[in-house]
Design a protein around this motif. Structure first.
Motif, PDB file in Angstrom:
ATOM      1  N   ASN A   1      -7.513   1.694  -8.277  1.00 25.60           N
ATOM      2  CA  ASN A   1      -6.416   1.754  -7.318  1.00 25.60           C
ATOM      3  C   ASN A   1      -5.511   0.538  -7.509  1.00 25.60           C
ATOM      4  O   ASN A   1      -5.983  -0.601  -7.491  1.00 25.60           O
ATOM      5  CB  ASN A   1      -6.985   1.803  -5.899  1.00 25.60           C
TER       6      ASN A   1
ATOM      7  N   GLN B   1       0.841  -1.210   0.000  1.00 25.78           N
ATOM      8  CA  GLN B   1       0.000   0.000   0.000  1.00 25.78           C
ATOM      9  C   GLN B   1       0.872   1.254   0.000  1.00 25.78           C
ATOM     10  O   GLN B   1       0.631   2.185  -0.765  1.00 25.78           O
ATOM     11  CB  GLN B   1      -0.922   0.007   1.231  1.00 25.78           C
TER      12      GLN B   1
ATOM     13  N   GLY C   1       1.090   3.817  -2.958  1.00 32.42           N
ATOM     14  CA  GLY C   1       0.498   5.103  -2.598  1.00 32.42           C
ATOM     15  C   GLY C   1      -0.892   5.214  -3.204  1.00 32.42           C
ATOM     16  O   GLY C   1      -1.692   4.290  -3.118  1.00 32.42           O
ATOM     17  N   ASN C   2      -1.171   6.315  -3.866  1.00 31.30           N
ATOM     18  CA  ASN C   2      -2.480   6.532  -4.499  1.00 31.30           C
ATOM     19  C   ASN C   2      -2.440   6.243  -5.998  1.00 31.30           C
ATOM     20  O   ASN C   2      -3.295   6.730  -6.738  1.00 31.30           O
ATOM     21  CB  ASN C   2      -2.952   7.967  -4.250  1.00 31.30           C
ATOM     22  N   GLU C   3      -1.469   5.477  -6.440  1.00 25.58           N
ATOM     23  CA  GLU C   3      -1.301   5.205  -7.872  1.00 25.58           C
ATOM     24  C   GLU C   3      -2.534   4.483  -8.429  1.00 25.58           C
ATOM     25  O   GLU C   3      -3.076   3.569  -7.817  1.00 25.58           O
ATOM     26  CB  GLU C   3      -0.056   4.342  -8.072  1.00 25.58           C
ATOM     27  N   LYS C   4      -2.943   4.915  -9.621  1.00 23.91           N
ATOM     28  CA  LYS C   4      -4.105   4.336 -10.302  1.00 23.91           C
ATOM     29  C   LYS C   4      -3.651   3.759 -11.643  1.00 23.91           C
ATOM     30  O   LYS C   4      -2.648   4.175 -12.211  1.00 23.91           O
ATOM     31  CB  LYS C   4      -5.153   5.415 -10.579  1.00 23.91           C
TER      32      LYS C   4
END
Length: 188
Positions: free
Chosen positions: A46, A33, A37-40
């Motif tokens: 996600n 996680q 990170g917030n990578e899409k």
């Protein structure tokens, strides 16, 4: 007292191992996680969620690093490694938690007690034996790191880099590709 402790240890060992495995898996999820990170992805999903659902292609698997070392129950001075058991861990750089573990034992107390109390001609029962290593104690470390690497790979995680100490036998083993190692050591 020693016998009572051994009996208790044998009864709860499986539960402790199972609980430890669950903790290590939770630590790995936390490391992934933080790695993503917030990578899409291109569809705005996600990446960590896709990893948890095992929906990532291999080229998108998280690439993590880690530090590793082997600890022995007993280690002699210098290069002498004569311990009957050892443990190795991979520690994540972001969480600083254990991401993979390997435990090795060259001796089983249950088997040892059985052989001491039975005639040599009698065949031993099929106990839950702890012996999982028969080579030299110093060989535990590279085998443990390989086992942890494979375990991480089976979790769809690539161990991209590793930090180990200077006296580590891992360092010597990692200098060669698999093909070069087999060629240089005349092995298949």
């Amino acid at each position: 007292m020693q016998s009572a402790f051994s009996n208790i240890e044998q009864r709860i060992s499986g539960s402790i191992q199972q609980h430890t495995d669950e903790i290590v898996l939770c630590n790995l999820r936390e490391e992934v996680q933080l790695t993503f990170g917030n990578e899409k992805d291109e569809n705005n999903n996600n990446m960590c969620d896709l990893w948890v659902e095992n929906k990532l292609p291999q080229d998108k698997w998280p690439r993590i690093g880690g530090s590793t070392d082997m600890g022995w129950q007993q280690k002699g001075s210098g290069r002498l490694r004569n311990s009957k058991s050892g443990h190795a861990l991979v520690i994540g750089p972001l969480t600083r938690k254990v991401l993979a573990k390997a435990l090795y034992s060259k001796m089983c107390g249950k088997c040892k007690r059985w052989f001491m109390s039975q005639p040599p001609s009698e065949k031993p029962p099929d106990p839950d034996c702890f012996i999982n290593h028969v080579r030299a104690s110093g060989a535990m470390e590279p085998i443990a790191v390989l086992e942890m690497y494979i375990w991480l790979y089976n979790q769809c995680v690539i161990l991209d880099w590793m930090v180990c100490n200077d006296d580590s036998s891992i360092k010597a083993k990692l200098k060669w590709s698999k093909e070069d190692y087999m060629k240089n050591n005349n092995t298949t």
